[in-house]
Design a protein around this motif. Structure first.
Motif, PDB file in Angstrom:
ATOM      1  N   SER A 186      -1.286  -3.303  -9.524  1.00 15.20           N
ATOM      2  CA  SER A 186      -0.476  -2.053  -9.885  1.00 15.20           C
ATOM      3  C   SER A 186      -1.430  -0.953 -10.086  1.00 15.20           C
ATOM      4  O   SER A 186      -2.600  -1.045 -10.658  1.00 15.20           O
ATOM      5  CB  SER A 186       0.531  -2.240 -10.969  1.00 15.20           C
ATOM      6  OG  SER A 186       0.473  -1.414 -11.846  1.00 15.20           O
ATOM      7  N   PRO A 187      -0.922   0.316  -9.892  1.00 16.23           N
ATOM      8  CA  PRO A 187      -1.676   1.623 -10.192  1.00 16.23           C
ATOM      9  C   PRO A 187      -2.102   1.672 -11.571  1.00 16.23           C
ATOM     10  O   PRO A 187      -3.257   2.329 -11.977  1.00 16.23           O
ATOM     11  CB  PRO A 187      -1.060   2.759  -9.890  1.00 16.23           C
ATOM     12  CG  PRO A 187       0.258   2.034  -9.267  1.00 16.23           C
ATOM     13  CD  PRO A 187       0.314   0.752  -9.224  1.00 16.23           C
ATOM     14  N   ARG A 202      -2.507  -1.256  -4.982  1.00 23.62           N
ATOM     15  CA  ARG A 202      -3.953  -1.594  -4.622  1.00 23.62           C
ATOM     16  C   ARG A 202      -4.191  -2.743  -4.088  1.00 23.62           C
ATOM     17  O   ARG A 202      -3.740  -3.803  -4.844  1.00 23.62           O
ATOM     18  CB  ARG A 202      -5.095  -1.191  -5.603  1.00 23.62           C
ATOM     19  CG  ARG A 202      -5.407   0.339  -5.712  1.00 23.62           C
ATOM     20  CD  ARG A 202      -6.159   0.830  -6.643  1.00 23.62           C
ATOM     21  NE  ARG A 202      -7.635   0.084  -6.802  1.00 23.62           N
ATOM     22  CZ  ARG A 202      -8.170  -0.580  -7.795  1.00 23.62           C
ATOM     23  NH1 ARG A 202      -7.705  -0.242  -8.956  1.00 23.62           N
ATOM     24  NH2 ARG A 202      -9.367  -1.024  -7.622  1.00 23.62           N
ATOM     25  N   ASN A 262       2.027   2.390  -3.274  1.00 30.12           N
ATOM     26  CA  ASN A 262       0.888   2.915  -3.922  1.00 30.12           C
ATOM     27  C   ASN A 262       0.329   1.492  -5.185  1.00 30.12           C
ATOM     28  O   ASN A 262      -0.374   1.792  -5.811  1.00 30.12           O
ATOM     29  CB  ASN A 262       1.477   3.675  -5.289  1.00 30.12           C
ATOM     30  CG  ASN A 262       1.164   5.244  -4.718  1.00 30.12           C
ATOM     31  OD1 ASN A 262       0.207   5.695  -4.113  1.00 30.12           O
ATOM     32  ND2 ASN A 262       2.413   6.328  -5.080  1.00 30.12           N
ATOM     33  N   ARG A 284       0.930  -1.334   0.020  1.00 35.20           N
ATOM     34  CA  ARG A 284      -0.010   0.061  -0.071  1.00 35.20           C
ATOM     35  C   ARG A 284       0.980   1.102  -0.152  1.00 35.20           C
ATOM     36  O   ARG A 284       0.794   2.184  -0.725  1.00 35.20           O
ATOM     37  CB  ARG A 284      -0.981   0.115   1.200  1.00 35.20           C
ATOM     38  CG  ARG A 284      -2.075  -0.988   1.125  1.00 35.20           C
ATOM     39  CD  ARG A 284      -3.138  -0.685   2.182  1.00 35.20           C
ATOM     40  NE  ARG A 284      -4.191  -1.771   2.278  1.00 35.20           N
ATOM     41  CZ  ARG A 284      -4.020  -2.827   3.184  1.00 35.20           C
ATOM     42  NH1 ARG A 284      -3.094  -2.701   4.077  1.00 35.20           N
ATOM     43  NH2 ARG A 284      -4.865  -3.798   3.295  1.00 35.20           N
TER      44      ARG A 284
END
Lengths: 317, 301, 549
Positions: free
Chosen positions: C527-528, C290, C288, C285
């Motif tokens: 991953s973002p 999720r 970054n 987290r």
């Protein structure tokens, strides 16, 4: 020379046979009915019987061995219980990947080891020597799989500089010799190289020190031979035993990469062995060990012959 | 792994020296006493040994008592109640390391001792008897020598299945041929020394010759060689546990602890690395002590 | 080493220093693993699975639910499929290659399926009713030339009642069951539809077919290496235009080691991992990534042997084990990523009922029961449990089982473990407690999904569904349960069936037939860059809406 060569070659045959025997017996020392180690658990009874006959598991043990060997000589190492694929096919790719990793690690280890060892011998007794020896001792003492994990955290996760796992962006099948691919080799090869680095350092240092102490070097120096001349003599005299060690190390790297391959998901023989063990996939286990051990036998032979060629005084009986 | 030490002539035991007198051993002790590295490493090992042997009395906590509330706590948690923090199941790390050391040392040393006994005996017999006995023993050894040691250990453990006894069996089998080779080489060299030849010629019984002339000369080098194997054995044993082939939970063992703490490397990196540090420290100390012993016993140095 | 993640400032400084010291070509800028692919429209999604090998590509994948999730419903379609488009309600069935299905009004054992028209396979062939016959022959007709033993082993346990099938004169596909069986549509979601031409193109050999798999699914296979990876590409002609994949390519990597998955995700080698280890969640987290979770009907139990000689035949022992387990602590171990074991269905499920035996932590009562059963601290119950090293739905099997081992030790259990590869444990589950490979285990740690009455209860406990016919692993045999199951099969009214199933479940819990430990929350880390993913309340997930940012 010719007869020596022939004798060494002939001697390798019983060794290879005995190695196969040990691999053959693996199936029989595995707990349970050997046929369970060869056919999937859900195979119908008819298939089980067929395999039992095919592999001669109803016959006396020596006959079974000969039958099995016959299969092996034809390139049939059986089928994987887990995937149903031919073991030889799986091994073919895996051995190539492991060889690549072992060669890379050997290259790094031998170069660094030779450099450190020579430096240590040349500056015997000084801090350079002590540092090199400490480095070598650390190399042979560190649990290298643990070192690999630490390197992944540092170089892959924190610095994002090198890949953490796998053999190339498209898998090992599409390997190419460019940085896109070679970067995948860096961490596992470095991790695997610490042991040969340590051993080669110690060996080179010991051998070079011994040679430097010998009378003829002193004599050569007394005769006013230039530095280059001394170095040439040292190299010529140290090469056979150092080469022998390096050869064996390459063999150990091939057989000993299981931990590193597991840490880095490197699709080689070690990775194959590891999954075979937990899948109770005895044919894969057996085939992989056989191939690696035979590789080692051949390597030993090659090292012996090379050594003899370099220095005919050394002859093993 | 680093069993290639066995094949390294410069690291091998020295060629048989003349029969060793009291003066020789005094010299060895004297040389050792001047070797600070060996002394320090030896002291560290003795301390470790004492600590792990006394684990039931000095360990601050129960090695198996789990607690989810205090899992993966940092070093010096609760003002030192947990001096090295806690592991993934909330067990005290110091306690686990102490108990883990018992098993790691046991797994590291026992195979070497057994191999020392069996391999030494067979090697001396082969070297002393010569002829077909030598042939039989040494050719059998060659077969096991044809396996890289990690591979042999993994093969045997893999086929037999995980467990402490299987891991020990496989390690012992890995070391026996190596020790046989060293002891056979040394024994053969001693046997061919002039005074041993003459003792045999003068009609001394084989046992007497072995006891008086061979053993004192041979045991030292084999012993030194065996000490260098301890570090190999520990790393191999921890490697087997790491692969899931050695000790099984909930036993504490450094290799297994390293394995189970792997995922904590992102939250408590220091804790996750502790078992590795223990293996490393022990292994390097054994290696350095072995080096020191060898050079102290080498009359040429 | 100074890489404590708490001290991020220090870490950044040292990282920057180290990065500066590295040659330029090793810097992060050079890391685009495969820039060409990343730039393809929709991008390239790379998934790290928990399986130790790529699941089979033949439409009847191995590796359990994960195999179906990544190789079953990506490459293939089934007659009936799951609707995975919503995350706020439980997934339901929807028409797949059958546009509608019904039980023959005159014969409750006969089912009729109307096929979707014009569905193309990846090789251009268009779906016909013969393909359905071929698909069923391939999986269930042992004497067919195209019988595929490996596929059959995977799907046979899903179809215990299947008797006959064929092409009707009206162009519809029909099948018949041995008894009336309302769970057939659920079973059909497991059978990928194949066609004969593709098998022939692979040399009429199912082993070769794995490399040349052809389905009708939203992805087509471009390469398959069972121990390394599978590469899939978007199938542009997919029949359901709403589900044409957004990303151009999909790579599936088997990464059984939880740590390797995290390292691969964090170093940018994959974009989506299954089951991140709880101890890595905070650091993920912080970096970054999720973490997504969702409830789905899932059970994590010890499936106990009821074979003669098993200690679990004694109800006191079973109850004691359930009472000795502190499920709240187990939840703590998982960083909160589980629901405390509630039986074979999670709390709030219509079939949960109200059992009188409460799954609470009550050590004194556990000890008392064990005492009555003849065990004590000095004379503990020694037995062995088979567990897996990884696996979809198995959550974090090693630490969880080690925790349970310690918890049960307090109540005079001395448990040892036999660790298997996940796929091997599946084989052992299918082989039953009397099977050849159980290695003395009297229980196995197994996770299941409870989709329907059959998969939730019947297959596990009906007396005639032991190996090789079903997965009543423990050879459980209780006429009272069999009678209840027959009643379930014959109850067609949904509300009445629910009430009946609640009674079944109450009885299962009251008799403590399993060690009920946990229900999974199916954590994933992404991953973002992963956009558009909808996590359905299901064991399965749809990867087609994902687009890489």
């Amino acid at each position: 020379m010719f007869f020596y060569l022939l004798r060494r070659l002939l001697y390798a045959v019983p060794i290879a046979l005995s190695v196969s025997l040990v691999c053959f017996l693996l199936v029989h020392i595995a707990p349970g009915d050997p046929v369970n180690a060869i056919v999937p658990a859900d195979a119908p009874a008819a298939v089980v019987e067929q395999i039992r006959r095919e592999y001669g598991l109803d016959k006396p043990l020596p006959v079974q061995f000969v039958l099995w060997l016959w299969h092996v000589l034809q390139g049939d190492l059986g089928r994987s219980l887990a995937t149903g694929r031919s073991v030889s096919e799986d091994l073919y790719a895996a051995v190539g990947n492991t060889l690549m990793l072992a060669l890379a690690a050997a290259g790094i280890g031998f170069l660094a080891g030779t450099a450190f060892g020579t430096l240590a011998a040349a500056f015997r007794g000084t801090w350079v020597d002590k540092l090199a020896v400490a480095f070598a001792s650390a190399g042979v003492s560190v649990p290298h799989y643990w070192l690999g994990m630490v390197m992944v955290v540092v170089f892959s996760v924190m610095l994002n500089a090198l890949p953490a796992m796998g053999a190339g962006p498209g898998g090992s099948a599409s390997w190419a010799w460019d940085w896109q691919h070679i970067q995948f080799l860096v961490l596992p090869a470095l991790t695997l190289s610490v042991i040969p680095m340590g051993i080669v350092t110690r060996a080179v240092r010991g051998t070079v020190v011994e040679i430097l102490n010998q009378d003829f070097i002193t004599t050569l120096r007394g005769k006013g031979l230039r530095r280059g001349g001394v170095v040439r003599h040292v190299v010529k005299n140290a090469a056979p035993s150092v080469l022998a060690i390096m050869g064996l190390q390459l063999g150990y790297l091939m057989g000993g990469s299981i931990l590193v391959e597991t840490v880095f998901s490197w699709p080689g023989t070690g990775f194959l062995l590891n999954s075979a063990i937990f899948q109770r996939d005895i044919p894969v286990l057996q085939g992989t060990i056989l191939v690696l051990a035979l590789f080692f036998v051949v390597l030993n032979l090659a090292v012996d012959l090379l050594q003899t060629a370099l220095d005919p005084r050394i002859r093993r009986t | 792994m680093n069993s290639a030490v066995a094949n390294n002539p410069t690291l091998l035991a020295t060629p048989a020296a003349p029969a060793r007198s009291k003066g020789y051993w005094a010299g060895v002790m004297k040389r050792l006493s001047r070797d600070p590295v060996t002394l320090v490493c030896g002291a560290i090992l003795l301390l470790m040994l004492a600590a792990i042997l006394l684990a039931p009395w000095i360990a601050p906590h129960d090695p198996y008592q789990t607690s989810m509330i205090r899992r993966l706590k940092p070093v010096w948690f609760q003002d030192g109640r947990y001096p090295l923090g806690t592991d993934e199941l909330g067990r005290d790390m110091l306690t686990r390391l102490l108990y883990g050391g018992r098993l790691s040392w046991f797994l590291g040393i026992t195979p070497v001792i057994i191999a020392f006994g069996i391999g030494g005996l067979l090697g001396i017999v082969a070297g002393f008897a010569g002829g077909w006995v030598n042939m039989l023993i040494m050719r059998t050894t060659d077969v096991f020598y044809a396996f890289p040691s990690v591979l042999l250990a993994v093969a045997i453990s893999g086929a037999l299945g995980p467990g402490i006894s299987n891991a020990m069996l496989s390690l012992t089998l890995v070391f026996i041929p190596q020790i046989i080779r060293v002891s056979e080489t040394t024994t053969t060299a001693v046997r061919n020394l002039d005074y041993v030849e003459s003792a045999r010629a003068s009609g001394a019984g084989a046992l007497t010759v072995v006891r008086v002339h061979v053993l004192p000369n041979v045991l030292g080098p084999i012993f030194v060689y065996a000490t260098s194997l301890i570090s190999v054995s520990m790393i191999l044993a921890s490697g087997l546990s790491f692969l899931g082939l050695g000790t099984r939970p909930p036993e504490a063992e450094w290799g297994l602890m390293l394995n189970t703490l792997r995922t904590a490397i992102y939250s408590q990196p220091l804790i996750a690395m502790l078992p590795g540090l223990c293996i490393f420290a022990t292994s390097i100390c054994f290696n350095l002590v072995s080096d020191g012993l060898r050079s102290a016993m080498d009359v040429r140095s | 080493m100074t890489f404590s993640l708490d001290r991020r400032g220090l870490f950044r400084a040292s990282a920057a220093a180290a990065a500066a010291a590295l040659p330029a070509w090793m810097g992060p800028a050079a890391i685009g693993w495969d820039p060409a692919l990343a730039q393809a429209p929709g991008g390239h999604l790379r998934v790290g699975m928990t399986a130790s090998a790529v699941p089979l590509s033949n439409g009847c994948p191995d590796q359990g639910g994960e195999g179906q999730r990544f190789m079953g419903i990506t490459l293939y379609d089934q007659l009936v499929m799951w609707d995975l488009s919503q995350s706020d309600k439980a997934a339901t069935l929807k028409p797949g290659l059958a546009t509608e299905w019904a039980v023959d009004p005159g014969d409750p054992k006969r089912w009729l399926f109307t096929l979707r028209q014009g569905v193309p396979f990846h090789d251009g062939h268009v779906l016909t009713v013969e393909d359905l016959v071929f698909t069923f022959d391939r999986a269930f007709k042992r004497d067919a030339p195209w019988f595929d033993a490996r596929a059959s082993a995977q799907v046979t346990p899903r179809f215990p009642t299947l008797a006959r099938w064929g092409a009707g004169e009206d162009g519809r596909f029909w099948l018949e069951t041995s008894i009336p069986d309302s769970t057939i549509p659920y079973a059909l979601t497991w059978l990928g539809v194949v066609h004969k031409g593709a098998w022939e193109a692979a040399g009429s050999n199912w082993d070769n077919y794995l490399l040349k798999a052809v389905g009708t699914g939203p992805w087509k296979l471009t390469s398959f290496s069972v121990r390394e990876r599978a590469e899939l590409a978007r199938f542009d002609e997919y029949w359901d235009k709403a589900r044409v994949a957004k990303s151009a390519r999909l790579t599936l990597l088997p990464l059984p080691e939880a740590n390797t998955r995290v390292a691969a995700l964090r170093s940018g080698q994959v974009d989506f991992i299954e089951a991140p280890p709880p101890d890595a969640l905070d650091s993920l987290r912080a970096a970054n990534f999720r973490i997504i979770t969702n409830a789905y009907p899932h059970n994590w139990t010890w499936h106990l042997s009821m074979v003669e000689g098993s200690p679990w035949r004694d109800i006191r022992v079973r109850k004691a084990a359930n009472l000795a387990l502190n499920r709240a602590e187990l939840k703590e171990l998982l960083g909160g990523l589980m629901i405390e074991g509630n039986g074979l269905v999670p709390p709030g499920n219509p079939w949960a009922g109200n059992p009188s035996f409460k799954l609470v932590h009550d050590l004194p009562q556990a000890r008392k029961l064990m005492g009555e059963a003849g065990f004590s601290a000095a004379n503990p119950l020694r037995t062995r449990i088979g567990i897996s090293s990884s696996g979809s739905g198995q959550m974090q099997p090693l630490p969880m089982n080690e925790y349970i081992q310690q918890a049960l030790k307090e109540a005079y259990f001395d448990i040892s473990f036999e660790v298997f590869d996940w796929n091997t444990l599946i084989t052992i589950w299918q082989g039953g407690a009397k099977g050849p490979n159980v290695r003395g285990c009297t229980g196995i740690n197994f996770s299941y999904a409870a989709f329907d009455p059959y998969s939730a209860f019947i297959r596990l406990l009906k007396s005639d569904l032991h190996a090789p016919r079903g997965v009543n692993w423990g050879w459980f045999n209780d006429p009272a349960f069999d009678a209840l199951f027959t009643e379930v099969y014959n109850t067609f009214d949904a509300a009445k069936q629910d009430a009946l199933l609640a009674r079944v479940h109450e009885k299962i819990v009251d008799e403590a037939l399993f060690l009920f430990a946990a229900h999974d929350l199916n954590p994933r880390a992404i991953s973002p860059r992963v956009q558009g993913f909808v996590q359905a309340q299901s064991w399965f997930q749809d990867l087609t809406p994902i687009r890489m940012g």
